[in-house]
Design a protein around this motif. Structure first.
Motif, PDB file in Angstrom:
ATOM      1  N   VAL A  47       0.769  -1.221   0.071  1.00  0.00           N
ATOM      2  CA  VAL A  47      -0.107  -0.063  -0.035  1.00  0.00           C
ATOM      3  C   VAL A  47       0.878   1.148   0.058  1.00  0.00           C
ATOM      4  CG1 VAL A  47      -1.828   1.457   1.487  1.00  0.00           C
ATOM      5  CG2 VAL A  47      -2.099  -1.279   1.174  1.00  0.00           C
ATOM      6  N   ASP A  48       0.768   2.153  -0.905  1.00  0.00           N
ATOM      7  CA  ASP A  48       1.421   3.393  -0.872  1.00  0.00           C
ATOM      8  C   ASP A  48       0.922   4.303   0.000  1.00  0.00           C
ATOM      9  OD1 ASP A  48       3.217   5.228  -2.090  1.00  0.00           O
ATOM     10  OD2 ASP A  48       1.788   6.312  -3.389  1.00  0.00           O
ATOM     11  N   ILE A  49       1.705   4.576   1.196  1.00  0.00           N
ATOM     12  CA  ILE A  49       1.562   5.169   2.253  1.00  0.00           C
ATOM     13  C   ILE A  49       1.996   6.809   2.111  1.00  0.00           C
ATOM     14  CG2 ILE A  49       1.859   5.963   4.531  1.00  0.00           C
ATOM     15  CD1 ILE A  49       2.050   2.704   5.035  1.00  0.00           C
ATOM     16  N   PRO A  50       1.075   7.924   1.879  1.00  0.00           N
ATOM     17  CA  PRO A  50       1.610   9.167   1.538  1.00  0.00           C
ATOM     18  C   PRO A  50       2.513   9.555   2.572  1.00  0.00           C
ATOM     19  CG  PRO A  50      -0.688   9.356   2.386  1.00  0.00           C
ATOM     20  CD  PRO A  50      -0.211   7.831   2.257  1.00  0.00           C
ATOM     21  N   SER A  51       3.355  10.409   2.199  1.00  0.00           N
ATOM     22  CA  SER A  51       4.387  11.055   3.026  1.00  0.00           C
ATOM     23  C   SER A  51       3.666  12.402   3.940  1.00  0.00           C
ATOM     24  CB  SER A  51       5.611  11.857   2.303  1.00  0.00           C
ATOM     25  OG  SER A  51       5.049  12.811   1.524  1.00  0.00           O
ATOM     26  N   ALA A  52       4.503  12.837   4.775  1.00  0.00           N
ATOM     27  CA  ALA A  52       3.950  13.891   5.574  1.00  0.00           C
ATOM     28  C   ALA A  52       3.644  15.200   5.033  1.00  0.00           C
ATOM     29  CB  ALA A  52       4.871  14.163   6.928  1.00  0.00           C
ATOM     30  N   ASP A  53       4.507  15.363   3.733  1.00  0.00           N
ATOM     31  CA  ASP A  53       4.371  16.676   2.956  1.00  0.00           C
ATOM     32  C   ASP A  53       3.157  16.584   2.213  1.00  0.00           C
ATOM     33  OD1 ASP A  53       6.471  17.850   3.961  1.00  0.00           O
ATOM     34  OD2 ASP A  53       7.847  17.063   2.348  1.00  0.00           O
ATOM     35  N   GLU A  54       2.784  15.350   1.796  1.00  0.00           N
ATOM     36  CA  GLU A  54       1.574  15.027   0.842  1.00  0.00           C
ATOM     37  C   GLU A  54       0.039  15.224   1.647  1.00  0.00           C
ATOM     38  OE1 GLU A  54       1.667  11.426  -1.400  1.00  0.00           O
ATOM     39  OE2 GLU A  54       3.775  11.671  -1.774  1.00  0.00           O
ATOM     40  N   ILE A  55       0.278  14.667   2.813  1.00  0.00           N
ATOM     41  CA  ILE A  55      -0.688  14.765   3.815  1.00  0.00           C
ATOM     42  C   ILE A  55      -1.159  16.315   4.393  1.00  0.00           C
ATOM     43  CG2 ILE A  55      -1.721  14.120   6.300  1.00  0.00           C
ATOM     44  CD1 ILE A  55      -0.217  11.528   5.819  1.00  0.00           C
ATOM     45  N   ARG A  56      -0.012  16.786   4.910  1.00  0.00           N
ATOM     46  CA  ARG A  56      -0.273  18.316   5.091  1.00  0.00           C
ATOM     47  C   ARG A  56      -0.694  19.239   3.752  1.00  0.00           C
ATOM     48  NH1 ARG A  56       5.361  18.866   6.099  1.00  0.00           N
ATOM     49  NH2 ARG A  56       5.552  17.652   8.252  1.00  0.00           N
ATOM     50  N   ALA A  57      -0.435  18.713   2.544  1.00  0.00           N
ATOM     51  CA  ALA A  57      -0.915  19.540   1.444  1.00  0.00           C
ATOM     52  C   ALA A  57      -2.350  19.224   1.149  1.00  0.00           C
ATOM     53  CB  ALA A  57      -0.035  19.211  -0.035  1.00  0.00           C
ATOM     54  N   ARG A  58      -2.758  18.055   1.301  1.00  0.00           N
ATOM     55  CA  ARG A  58      -3.967  17.588   1.490  1.00  0.00           C
ATOM     56  C   ARG A  58      -5.077  18.226   2.426  1.00  0.00           C
ATOM     57  NH1 ARG A  58      -4.127  10.979   0.642  1.00  0.00           N
ATOM     58  NH2 ARG A  58      -2.724  11.154  -1.476  1.00  0.00           N
ATOM     59  N   VAL A  59      -4.321  18.264   3.597  1.00  0.00           N
ATOM     60  CA  VAL A  59      -5.144  19.227   4.670  1.00  0.00           C
ATOM     61  C   VAL A  59      -5.366  20.677   4.254  1.00  0.00           C
ATOM     62  CG1 VAL A  59      -5.237  19.669   7.042  1.00  0.00           C
ATOM     63  CG2 VAL A  59      -4.798  17.416   6.314  1.00  0.00           C
ATOM     64  N   ALA A  60      -4.355  21.069   3.738  1.00  0.00           N
ATOM     65  CA  ALA A  60      -4.270  22.499   3.615  1.00  0.00           C
ATOM     66  C   ALA A  60      -5.224  22.767   2.227  1.00  0.00           C
ATOM     67  CB  ALA A  60      -2.684  23.098   3.049  1.00  0.00           C
ATOM     68  N   ALA A  61      -5.102  22.032   1.226  1.00  0.00           N
ATOM     69  CA  ALA A  61      -6.085  22.153   0.076  1.00  0.00           C
ATOM     70  C   ALA A  61      -7.557  21.953   0.586  1.00  0.00           C
ATOM     71  CB  ALA A  61      -5.725  20.978  -0.954  1.00  0.00           C
ATOM     72  N   ALA A  62      -7.827  21.157   1.587  1.00  0.00           N
ATOM     73  CA  ALA A  62      -9.335  21.263   2.366  1.00  0.00           C
ATOM     74  C   ALA A  62      -9.577  22.346   3.091  1.00  0.00           C
ATOM     75  CB  ALA A  62      -9.338  19.666   3.009  1.00  0.00           C
ATOM     76  N   GLY A  63      -8.621  22.956   3.464  1.00  0.00           N
ATOM     77  CA  GLY A  63      -8.977  24.312   4.212  1.00  0.00           C
ATOM     78  C   GLY A  63      -9.621  24.032   5.576  1.00  0.00           C
ATOM     79  N   LEU A  64     -10.697  24.681   5.701  1.00  0.00           N
ATOM     80  CA  LEU A  64     -11.322  24.697   7.264  1.00  0.00           C
ATOM     81  C   LEU A  64     -11.893  23.213   7.418  1.00  0.00           C
ATOM     82  CD1 LEU A  64     -11.700  25.984   9.922  1.00  0.00           C
ATOM     83  CD2 LEU A  64     -14.042  26.830   8.845  1.00  0.00           C
ATOM     84  N   VAL A  65     -12.646  22.681   6.146  1.00  0.00           N
ATOM     85  CA  VAL A  65     -13.085  21.137   6.351  1.00  0.00           C
ATOM     86  C   VAL A  65     -12.122  20.336   6.464  1.00  0.00           C
ATOM     87  CG1 VAL A  65     -14.274  19.549   4.943  1.00  0.00           C
ATOM     88  CG2 VAL A  65     -14.832  21.909   4.589  1.00  0.00           C
ATOM     89  N   GLY A  66     -10.960  20.429   6.254  1.00  0.00           N
ATOM     90  CA  GLY A  66      -9.661  19.474   6.683  1.00  0.00           C
ATOM     91  C   GLY A  66      -9.440  19.652   7.965  1.00  0.00           C
ATOM     92  N   VAL A  67      -9.435  20.673   8.594  1.00  0.00           N
ATOM     93  CA  VAL A  67      -9.079  20.819   9.983  1.00  0.00           C
ATOM     94  C   VAL A  67     -10.452  20.292  10.912  1.00  0.00           C
ATOM     95  CG1 VAL A  67      -9.027  22.586  11.821  1.00  0.00           C
ATOM     96  CG2 VAL A  67      -7.552  22.850   9.713  1.00  0.00           C
ATOM     97  N   LEU A  68     -11.368  20.498  10.391  1.00  0.00           N
ATOM     98  CA  LEU A  68     -12.744  19.988  11.276  1.00  0.00           C
ATOM     99  C   LEU A  68     -12.769  18.544  11.036  1.00  0.00           C
ATOM    100  CD1 LEU A  68     -15.455  22.586  10.240  1.00  0.00           C
ATOM    101  CD2 LEU A  68     -14.328  22.371  12.174  1.00  0.00           C
TER     102      LEU A  68
END
Length: 113
Positions: free
Chosen positions: A34-55
């Motif tokens: 299974v391809d586990i994303p790196s911490a940078d990729e996860i941070r980018a996904r959360v940042a792209a989701a904005g407030l929804v990602g934080v919630l």
């Protein structure tokens, strides 16, 4: 109707060891393929989701806090996702809410005592 002996349903130590070994092998195979994303990729996904990602993270953190998940794992995940300042703010808010929650729920009469 005869009562069942409780000891009949227990697994032998050898069977438990075999189950543990099978689970470790399955976990290793999953981790390998299974391809586990790196911490940078996860941070980018959360940042792209904005407030929804934080919630979503806050709700996941709250849900996992109700289970026997170690709090340090959740705190490290929050630090990786939101950085030192975000994790520090979260910890501060969490400690303040724990310390003062009984007085908030009891009302001002608890403060006068």
């Amino acid at each position: 109707m005869p009562e069942e002996d409780v000891n009949e349903r227990k697994l032998s130590p050898l069977v438990k060891l075999a189950i543990l070994g099978a689970l470790l092998i399955i976990g290793a195979v999953i981790a390998w393929f299974v391809d586990i994303p790196s911490a940078d990729e996860i941070r980018a996904r959360v940042a792209a989701a904005g407030l929804v990602g934080v919630l979503v993270f806050v709700l996941a953190y709250a849900g996992l806090s109700l289970t026997p998940t170690p709090a340090s794992v959740l705190s490290i995940a929050a630090g990786v996702l939101f950085g030192f300042a975000g994790e520090s703010l979260r910890c501060l808010l969490r400690q303040c809410s724990r310390r003062h929650w009984p007085t908030f729920s009891a009302g001002t009469s608890a403060l006068m005592r």
